[in-house]
Design a protein around this motif. Structure first.
Motif, short mmCIF file in Angstrom:
data_model
loop_
_atom_site.label_atom_id
_atom_site.label_comp_id
_atom_site.label_asym_id
_atom_site.label_seq_id
_atom_site.Cartn_x
_atom_site.Cartn_y
_atom_site.Cartn_z
N SER A 45 31.89 64.92 117.05
CA SER A 45 31.12 66.10 117.43
C SER A 45 29.64 65.77 117.51
O SER A 45 29.22 64.66 117.20
N GLN A 47 27.39 68.06 115.98
CA GLN A 47 27.01 69.15 115.09
C GLN A 47 25.52 69.15 114.71
O GLN A 47 24.96 68.13 114.36
N PRO A 302 29.70 73.17 123.96
CA PRO A 302 28.66 72.83 122.98
C PRO A 302 27.23 72.91 123.50
O PRO A 302 26.29 72.51 122.80
N SER A 308 29.82 73.91 115.03
CA SER A 308 29.91 73.85 113.57
C SER A 308 29.34 75.11 112.93
O SER A 308 29.83 75.56 111.88
#
Length: 412
Positions: A45, A47, A302, A308
């Motif tokens: 990811s 995040q 994203p 997250s």
């Protein structure tokens, strides 16, 4: 106290498991990888968690990297114009700091902490037929694994899912050696917008080998950034990343001239997925029901950095709902009401904002982005919206709200 099964060991699943464990529930976590396998695996990811989400971790005593992770104090935006000139550049200050910790660092540590505190960890992949048998032994089963067969149990919600295809091609590289931004002396996430082409995000982070930066391209499908494939080797992936920076964001490319290298051989990731909202209750062949968590039920692109953060907020909302439910059965009505509460409290605003950012920006949004370079309060409000997306409807979504807000700022 209830007997609870959580399938999935990511941000939401483990945060919820540790919170429920702290309340005295009998919690089992099922995951398909051991902590060491996660540590040694590929990055998962990009995040970056903002103050509200970090406060939820602090409340549970899960803030294990405060002394190591870079302290992110701002969020900046640059816009590329003709001949890759930077026509807009500003940075907003965050009211509370942000932090990015590689999931290969965080999730193994949390999983081991859960086990040390007496939680049961089962390392085994789970199919729908497996879950059909397992749920009979638990008062509540939650599915927090956002990929794989189990997601098929949760039907797409067409009224909340405007897209049926991926809106961006995603490419991630974790690197060491990136130089500082000369414009400011504090750490900031940088959002570089290339109209019609895509976006480059640069995120200070912590990985297994220490502080680093994440270079994250989001490319419009079929466009010049849509050149990354999972099959590309890591060095080729990095070369492409840097070449595209030189072409489209030369001010960021300047930061690489001292020499950047991947943090490790598994520090790259490429892929794409369609943003989707799913129904919250999964139905099993034997009649059992399970509750979807975080990106199982709300999977946004994203581009707004909310993955997250949304996972943490979902876990917190579900934890509070379970606490308030007491000894009553965790039936379908509880599951649907819990998800709707989470949706109305935060997820709907995140989804609306993210979907808006995936589309070509309307004139009033361009005006706001431009005004942020002239008026610091506008830059600061935009930056802090990443922590509190529910503020965006007040000033960002409509021309009327934007005009009213800019007028109020101009008047002092």
């Amino acid at each position: 106290m209830a007997k609870i099964l959580i399938v999935g060991a990511g941000q939401a699943g483990l945060q919820l498991a540790l919170g429920l464990q702290g309340d005295g529930h009998d919690v089992t976590v099922m995951t398909d990888r051991t902590p060491d396998e996660i540590r040694g695996g590929r990055v998962m990811s990009t995040q970056c968690m903002f103050d509200t989400s970090l406060s939820y971790e602090r409340a549970l005593g899960l803030n294990l990297w405060d002394a190591e992770a870079p302290v992110v104090q701002g969020l900046g935006v640059s816009v590329s114009g003709p001949e890759a000139a930077r026509v807009i550049d500003w940075v907003g200050r965050l009211n509370g700091h942000a932090q990015s910790v590689d999931q290969r660092v965080k999730m193994p540590a949390w999983l081991e902490l859960f086990a040390e505190r007496g939680g049961k960890v089962v390392v085994n992949g789970v199919t729908v037929s497996d879950l059909d048998l397992l749920v009979r032994g638990y008062d509540l089963t939650l599915v927090a694994a956002g990929k794989g067969e189990l997601v098929s149990m949760f039907a797409r919600d067409p009224g909340r899912s405007p897209y049926t295809a991926p809106q961006r091609a995603l490419a991630v590289a974790y690197v060491h050696g990136l130089g500082p931004r000369p414009e400011h002396d504090f750490q900031a996430v940088r959002c570089n917008l290339v109209p019609g082409v895509g976006e480059l995000f640069v995120i200070p982070a912590l990985t297994n080998s220490g502080p680093c930066d994440i270079l994250f391209w989001e490319g419009v499908p079929g466009g010049p950034l849509d050149v990354f494939e999972p099959s590309r080797g890591p060095e080729e992936h990095l070369r492409l990343t840097l070449d595209l920076m030189r072409t489209y964001t030369p001010w960021e490319y300047q930061r690489t001239l001292g020499g950047v290298e991947l943090t490790d051989p598994r520090a790259t990731l490429a892929g794409r997925y369609a943003p989707v909202v799913r129904k919250p209750v999964g139905e099993l062949p034997g009649g059992g029901v399970v509750l979807g968590v975080a990106d199982v039920v709300v999977a946004n692109d994203p581009i707004t950095g909310q993955g997250s953060n949304s996972a943490s907020k979902c876990a917190t909302y579900y934890l509070d709902a379970i606490r308030a439910h007491g000894d009553q059965p965790f039936d379908r009505a509880f599951m649907e009401a819990t998800f709707e509460g989470y949706w109305n409290s935060t997820a709907s605003d995140v989804t609306a904002w993210t979907n808006a950012m995936l589309a070509p920006p309307p004139e009033h949004v361009l005006n706001l982005i431009g005004a942020a370079g002239q008026m610091q309060p506008v830059a600061d409000r935009f930056a802090n919206g990443f922590d509190n997306p529910s503020d965006f409807p007040n000033w960002f979504f409509t021309p009327e709200a934007a005009e009213s807000y800019l007028g109020s700022v101009a008047q002092g």
